[in-house]
Design an enzyme around this catalytic site. Sequence first.
Site, PDB file in Angstrom:
ATOM      1  N   LYS A 288       0.864  -1.179   0.000  1.00  0.00           N
ATOM      2  CA  LYS A 288       0.000   0.000   0.000  1.00  0.00           C
ATOM      3  C   LYS A 288       0.899   1.227   0.000  1.00  0.00           C
ATOM      4  CE  LYS A 288      -3.781   2.334   2.414  1.00  0.00           C
ATOM      5  NZ  LYS A 288      -4.697   2.295   3.579  1.00  0.00           N
TER       6      LYS A 288
ATOM      7  N   ARG B 295     -10.847   9.597   1.010  1.00  0.00           N
ATOM      8  CA  ARG B 295     -10.789  10.298   2.292  1.00  0.00           C
ATOM      9  C   ARG B 295     -11.916  11.313   2.414  1.00  0.00           C
ATOM     10  NH1 ARG B 295      -4.145  10.694   2.293  1.00  0.00           N
ATOM     11  NH2 ARG B 295      -3.819   8.454   2.703  1.00  0.00           N
TER      12      ARG B 295
ATOM     13  N   LYS C 150       0.881  10.053   5.615  1.00  0.00           N
ATOM     14  CA  LYS C 150       1.036   8.684   6.123  1.00  0.00           C
ATOM     15  C   LYS C 150       2.325   8.032   5.629  1.00  0.00           C
ATOM     16  CE  LYS C 150      -3.964   8.150   6.569  1.00  0.00           C
ATOM     17  NZ  LYS C 150      -5.135   7.252   6.466  1.00  0.00           N
TER      18      LYS C 150
ATOM     19  N   LYS D  22      -2.046  -1.533  -3.802  1.00  0.00           N
ATOM     20  CA  LYS D  22      -2.887  -0.338  -3.822  1.00  0.00           C
ATOM     21  C   LYS D  22      -1.983   0.886  -3.928  1.00  0.00           C
ATOM     22  CE  LYS D  22      -6.345   2.172  -1.075  1.00  0.00           C
ATOM     23  NZ  LYS D  22      -7.076   2.249   0.201  1.00  0.00           N
TER      24      LYS D  22
END
Length: 390
Positions: free
Chosen positions: A251, A261, A281, A312
């Site tokens: 990811k 989001r 992140k 992803k």
Amino acid sequence: MQMMQRNVVGQRPVAGSRRSLVVANVAEVTRPAVSTNGKHRTGVPEGTPIVTPQDLPSRPRRNRRSESFRASVREVNVSPANFILPIFIHEESNQNVPIASMPGINRLAYGKNVIDYVAEPRSYGVNQVVVFPKTPDHLKTQTAEEAFNKNGLSQRTIRLLKDSFPDLEVYTDVALDPYNSDGHDGIVSDAGVILNDETIEYLCRQAVSQAEAGADVVSPSDMMDGRVGAIRRALDREGFTNVSIMSYTAKYASAYYGPFRDALASAPKPGQAHRRIPPNKKTYQMDPANYREAIREAKADEAEGADIMMVKPGMPYLDVVRLLRETSPLPVAVYHVSGEYAMLKAAAERGWLNEKDAVLEAMTCFRRAGGDLILTYYGIEASKWLAGEK
């Protein structure tokens, strides 16, 4: 010294000379489309050259000559059975709420609206969904305990779906960001560190609560180190040995997640004076520049008991999909993420591309790269197109 022969217009070059060969070869490809009797060839535009056919033992175009033959030798096929349909759930009202950045996608009102929405793709062969709940702000905390509330929105939605469609494969999301007031997948210290091992304790509780509600597959998307093994042990300890784990193995810290989001209001929330909340992140999701790192993540997840590995986002990372396919026997899932969906929708709305053709091409590319499962917001539309609907 041999005298050079002068080329006179209309005069045939001397046989055997280099120029005679050049002129002869040029003549072969520049003669107009006229037969020996002076008439034009039929079925081709006037002016099409008459040429000597190439002496080719192999002509790949023979295998592309008709739709029937192309279908018979097609290397991969796309089926609704490959699709996992993401669904967003809310209970702030009894109405579905459109998501502005994802045209055609709604937050579904908990209850009958969810059942009605899932029933349609099932009729086309899509029998897998993944549940994403939108948590009200007043239930969000820094430690995200709502994630493992046995009567939480996610858990109730799982029970609702399994009661309504016992054979439906229900996937879940295991991460704290929908429940975390800081907007991160893990617990954040005041110094801005995402606490790995402490977060895993709550991820295990979350996964077990989802399994208790009836989930078939739990899907840790948090990217904490060691979480797959910890979740596997927690599930087995509670008797859920048949509940699968689909790990978000690779990811990436991608710019393509924005609309998602928006849908869940789950973006990081930096700017607190007394706490250093990371604005992104990147300390736990993978660097988009990295390829070999995916091998390390895949080896760890496989050793820890993952049943499915996911990449992803999808389209920008097909090389990573192929990498996992070639290095692991596990099924590989690909997430066709919200940003990819939004781009296709925006281009189609402006008439810049044919939406159906572009979407089915994307699905085919996921399969060709090695994807077995495709999480896509186009699950309903694509299944209809595959069934022959316009």
